[in-house]
Design a protein around this motif. Structure first.
Motif, short mmCIF file in Angstrom:
data_model
loop_
_atom_site.label_atom_id
_atom_site.label_comp_id
_atom_site.label_asym_id
_atom_site.label_seq_id
_atom_site.Cartn_x
_atom_site.Cartn_y
_atom_site.Cartn_z
N THR A 150 0.83 -1.20 0.00
CA THR A 150 0.00 0.00 0.00
C THR A 150 0.86 1.25 0.00
N ILE A 151 1.86 1.24 0.89
CA ILE A 151 2.71 2.42 0.98
C ILE A 151 3.46 2.63 -0.33
N ARG A 152 3.95 1.54 -0.94
CA ARG A 152 4.71 1.69 -2.17
C ARG A 152 3.84 2.28 -3.28
N ALA A 153 2.56 1.91 -3.27
CA ALA A 153 1.69 2.43 -4.32
C ALA A 153 1.31 3.89 -4.07
N ALA A 154 1.09 4.26 -2.80
CA ALA A 154 0.53 5.58 -2.52
C ALA A 154 1.59 6.64 -2.27
N LEU A 155 2.75 6.21 -1.77
CA LEU A 155 3.73 7.20 -1.33
C LEU A 155 4.19 8.15 -2.44
N PRO A 156 4.52 7.63 -3.65
CA PRO A 156 4.97 8.55 -4.71
C PRO A 156 3.93 9.63 -5.01
N TRP A 157 2.64 9.24 -4.97
CA TRP A 157 1.56 10.18 -5.25
C TRP A 157 1.61 11.35 -4.27
N PHE A 158 1.85 11.00 -2.99
CA PHE A 158 1.93 12.06 -1.98
C PHE A 158 3.21 12.88 -2.15
N ILE A 159 4.34 12.15 -2.39
CA ILE A 159 5.63 12.85 -2.46
C ILE A 159 5.69 13.78 -3.67
N ASN A 160 5.11 13.33 -4.80
CA ASN A 160 5.13 14.16 -6.00
C ASN A 160 4.15 15.32 -5.94
N GLY A 161 3.42 15.45 -4.83
CA GLY A 161 2.38 16.47 -4.72
C GLY A 161 2.89 17.87 -5.03
N VAL A 162 2.03 18.65 -5.69
CA VAL A 162 2.40 20.01 -6.08
C VAL A 162 1.57 21.01 -5.28
N TRP A 163 2.23 21.99 -4.69
CA TRP A 163 1.50 22.97 -3.86
C TRP A 163 1.34 24.31 -4.55
N ASN A 164 2.15 24.56 -5.61
CA ASN A 164 2.08 25.85 -6.28
C ASN A 164 1.71 25.70 -7.73
N ALA A 165 0.44 25.96 -8.05
CA ALA A 165 0.00 25.91 -9.44
C ALA A 165 -1.33 26.61 -9.52
N ASN A 166 -1.74 26.97 -10.73
CA ASN A 166 -3.00 27.68 -10.86
C ASN A 166 -4.11 26.85 -11.49
N SER A 167 -3.75 25.65 -11.99
CA SER A 167 -4.79 24.78 -12.54
C SER A 167 -4.29 23.34 -12.51
N LEU A 168 -5.22 22.42 -12.74
CA LEU A 168 -4.86 21.01 -12.73
C LEU A 168 -3.85 20.72 -13.84
N ALA A 169 -4.05 21.35 -15.02
CA ALA A 169 -3.15 21.13 -16.14
C ALA A 169 -1.73 21.54 -15.76
N GLY B 103 9.06 12.57 -14.30
CA GLY B 103 8.92 11.74 -15.49
C GLY B 103 7.48 11.72 -15.97
N PRO B 104 7.27 11.41 -17.26
CA PRO B 104 5.95 11.54 -17.88
C PRO B 104 4.91 10.59 -17.30
N ASP B 105 5.31 9.43 -16.76
CA ASP B 105 4.31 8.46 -16.30
C ASP B 105 3.97 8.62 -14.83
N ALA B 106 4.70 9.49 -14.12
CA ALA B 106 4.50 9.59 -12.67
C ALA B 106 3.14 10.20 -12.35
N SER B 107 2.57 9.73 -11.23
CA SER B 107 1.33 10.35 -10.75
C SER B 107 1.65 11.21 -9.54
N GLY B 108 0.81 12.17 -9.29
CA GLY B 108 1.07 13.03 -8.13
C GLY B 108 -0.18 13.78 -7.73
N ALA B 109 -0.17 14.20 -6.46
CA ALA B 109 -1.33 14.93 -5.94
C ALA B 109 -1.23 16.39 -6.33
#
Lengths: 259, 485
Positions: free
Chosen positions: B57-76, B87-93
């Motif tokens: 569970t941690i291996r699947a969810a952790l990158p999503w949390f770590i890659n999280g972005v706090w400064n942006a103006n839109s989802l795009a 990297g292009p395939d990474a997921s993030g919050a």
């Protein structure tokens, strides 16, 4: 034995009537618990009520402060007839102290708070004064050092002595004891009985439901024997124990004094 | 020392044996692991499987949390940043959404230049409940009030509060801090006044409306004081309530208007449809919690009463409310109630919802407290009676303190459930944080497609509040524990 008899003789009984019960009947549903009870208790009398279980002795004394309701007949306590009038009931109850088999101390309050609660809220005595009275009675039952503990931290015998002190803090005119030593370890019975004997010697009007026949011999001036909701026999303790009149009493005494 | 089997059976112990340390296998972490994790082959397998599952569970969810972005103006923009960084395939919050819409999650559509009002009310809330939660504990009271002062200092400054309000808040907090150390009992007065103050702060309008409304409670208190000795608790409070009702229905509004025209002290009015987010959830939740407990106590007593009418009414009320889903009651609040009220009465929607949520919780609380009452031995009632305490005093001094203590876990779970149920007001068109605000955020072209983040954010805040309530209830249980030996 001789000493205690003479001690008993010295305790005065006045002619004033404390409790007058006439033709009192009580039913639990269809079960006839108390049948035509007639009993007069004078001020200063120490009465022990004995009898087999289910004979109605606890119910009788619980009727005196109306923890149980009677259905017919009359109970007059200190000149007040017990009816459904709530004002009267609370007044009678504050004049009649009650000690229970299971102590019934308030577990969420300290010993001192247990003792001062009713004087403060019912008698409207200032807190300081109520605490002084409470400490006086705690010294009397010989546990002033426990004042700030909670009931759960005390032994059974100590709890029962606190319960006696709690009743005394209301300065009652009559004390009722409902099997006060039945839930206690043998080692603790004596400390409670000693407290009760001391109280009797001070001339308190007492009605005790108990199986402690030694206590009855020593302080009672009347023993009442009940069976099947009726008073079967009553007499002075010597006569009662030496020359029981009814067969039922003889049987009962042989059972409890047999060994 | 002699051996007891030696020759004769007579034996007397002269010295008592001292207690010895238990063997290693009975101590510390080794014993704990042996008992809880590896007590049998089956349990060892389960332990290892569990550890594996946690790892996956941690291996699947952790990158999503770590890659999280706090400064942006839109989802795009978020996605572009994540692709560039990991990297292009990474997921993030995309936490940037929370950053941008934080005010809406907190206040809904409350006018931004008035944010200081709910902030002040929220800070003072803790000062108001502290005397209830930590009665007489000077140290805890000081900690809470210091926390309130720090919170208000920072947030009121950030919300660009008008100077007058800032001075008022500072003076109030200083007075409360002094009171808490000198006369902690007096703090209760602030708790009593807090509802009126908050009503004024949140909804604004003339200050005289909450003042005259509070006067109704003064009427109840005075009537009770004057009559209680003569006609008893129940009748005197009933008369007080009737008099207060008359005041609220017929006199209150006129007096408030007269006072308002004589001395107009008003904040800009904020309508109920501008409330939203956690402001709405906390307003409904706290009011309903505070009102449902006393009501639940009365219902529980009513259900155990010997008086047939009172008993029947209590049982009927409890069973009816418990038998109906909360959403039905909310629809009643938003649609039906209006039909039963006189024409032209404008009964605020939030107020209607609060009333029905309170009734709903009160029915559950009543049953929980009844459980506590049933658990008390009969001897407690008899002892109270035999001392000459009347019904209300016996209840207040002997019965309720013990019954409520037994019922604490049940009461707190009901409160937690109630607080979470405030999100159901979404169904009557109010802007709750979970559905209402999230929907608005996702309807924005910039944040279209965002899914996990708002729900996780709202969920975490609910969890923190509910977990806090649960921890407090456990500490309260420990504090009230009396059967220690």
């Amino acid at each position: 034995m001789a000493d205690s008899t003479s001690a008993r003789k010295q305790m005065k009984v006045s002619d004033e009537v404390a409790v007058q019960i006439t033709k009192m009947n009580k039913w639990y549903g269809t079960f006839h618990v108390l049948r035509d009870i007639d009993l007069t208790v004078r001020r200063g009398e120490r009465i022990v009520i004995a009898g087999p279980s289910g004979s109605g002795k606890s119910t009788l004394i619980r009727c005196i402060n109306r923890l149980e309701e009677h259905q017919s007949g009359q109970i007059i306590v200190d000149g007040t007839e017990l009816t459904n009038d709530i004002k009267n009931i609370d007044k009678v109850r504050s004049e009649v102290g009650m000690v229970f088999q299971h102590f019934n101390l308030f577990p969420h309050l300290t010993i001192l708070e247990n003792l001062t609660l009713a004087p403060i809220w019912v008698r409207k005595i200032p807190k300081r004064e109520a605490e002084e009275t409470a400490m006086y009675f705690l010294k009397k039952v010989k546990i002033p050092e426990q004042a700030n503990k909670y009931p759960g931290q005390l032994s059974g015998g100590q709890q029962q002595r606190v319960a006696i002190a709690r009743s005394l803090c209301m300065k009652p005119r009559i004390m009722l004891f409902d099997e006060p030593t039945s839930a206690l370890d043998p080692e603790m019975i004596k400390e409670v009985l000693d407290t009760m004997i001391e109280l009797a010697e001070e001339g308190m009007t007492m009605l005790c439901v108990t199986h402690e026949m030694g206590f009855a011999r020593q302080v009672a001036n009347r023993v009442i024997f009940m069976d099947q909701g009726q008073i079967v026999e009553q007499n002075e303790p010597e006569e009662f124990f030496l020359n029981p009149k009814s067969e039922r009493t003889k049987l009962f005494l042989s059972q409890i004094l047999g060994h | 020392m002699t051996d007891s089997s030696d020759r004769s059976i007579a034996f007397a112990r002269e010295t008592m044996l001292p207690a010895r340390e238990p063997p290693v296998s009975q101590r510390g972490i080794v014993r704990w692991m042996r008992e809880n994790l590896f007590s049998s082959p089956m349990n060892t397998i389960l332990t290892l499987l569990g550890l594996g599952l946690i790892f996956l569970t941690i291996r699947a969810a952790l990158p999503w949390f770590i890659n999280g972005v706090w400064n942006a103006n839109s989802l795009a923009e978020c996605r572009a940043i994540i692709a560039e960084r990991a990297g292009p395939d990474a997921s993030g919050a995309c936490w940037a959404m929370i950053r941008e819409r934080w005010h809406q999650f907190t206040f809904g559509f409350y006018p931004p230049d008035q944010y200081w009002r709910p902030i002040l009310a929220f800070g003072l809330l803790f000062a108001a409940i502290a005397p209830v939660l930590f009665a007489g504990q000077k140290r805890n009271l000081m900690v809470v009030i210091a926390g309130v002062a720090a919170f208000l200092l920072v947030t009121l400054y950030l919300a660009s509060t008008p100077l007058l309000a800032f001075v008022f808040a500072a003076a109030l907090v200083i007075v409360l801090a002094v009171l808490s150390q000198t006369q902690p009992g007096k703090l209760m007065w602030f708790t009593v006044l807090y509802p009126a103050l908050t009503f004024y702060l949140l909804w604004g309008g003339s200050i005289w409306e909450p003042v005259t409304a509070m006067f109704g409670f003064v009427i109840i208190a005075v009537t009770y004081r004057l009559l209680v000795e003569r006609i008893g608790v129940a009748v005197s409070s009933a008369i007080g309530v009737v008099l207060a009702m008359l005041w609220w229905l017929f006199i209150d509004a006129h007096v408030a208007d007269a006072l308002a025209s004589a001395l107009p002290l008003a904040l800009p009015k904020v309508n109920s449809d501008q409330f939203g987010g956690f402001l709405l959830a906390v307003t409904i939740g706290v009011t309903a919690i505070a009102c449902s407990l006393p009501m639940g106590i009365l219902l529980a007593l009513g259900r155990r009463s010997d008086m047939l009418l009172i008993k029947t009414l209590s049982v009927g009320f409890i069973e009816f409310i418990r038998g109906v889903p909360l959403i039905t009651l909310l629809f009643t609040a938003s649609l039906l109630l209006q039909y039963f009220l006189p024409p032209n009465t404008n009964f605020d929607l939030i107020l209607r919802v609060i009333i029905l949520v309170t009734l709903f919780a009160a029915a559950y609380i009543a049953e929980v407290i009844r459980g506590g009452l049933a658990a008390l031995p009969r001897g407690q009632y008899e002892a109270a009676d035999s001392l000459g305490l009347d019904y209300w005093r016996a209840q207040r001094l002997i019965i309720m303190p013990q019954a409520l203590k037994i019922a604490i876990p049940g009461i707190v779970s009901t409160f937690i459930g109630l607080f979470k149920d405030t999100t159901l007001v979404a169904f009557v068109g109010l802007l709750d944080p979970l559905k209402g605000v999230t929907q608005i955020v996702r309807a924005d072209i910039n944040w279209k497609g965002i899914y996990w983040e708002p729900y996780i954010f709202v969920g975490v805040i609910f969890f923190v509040i509910c977990f806090g309530m649960s921890r407090y209830s456990m500490s309260l249980e420990r504090r009230l524990k009396r059967d220690h030996r």
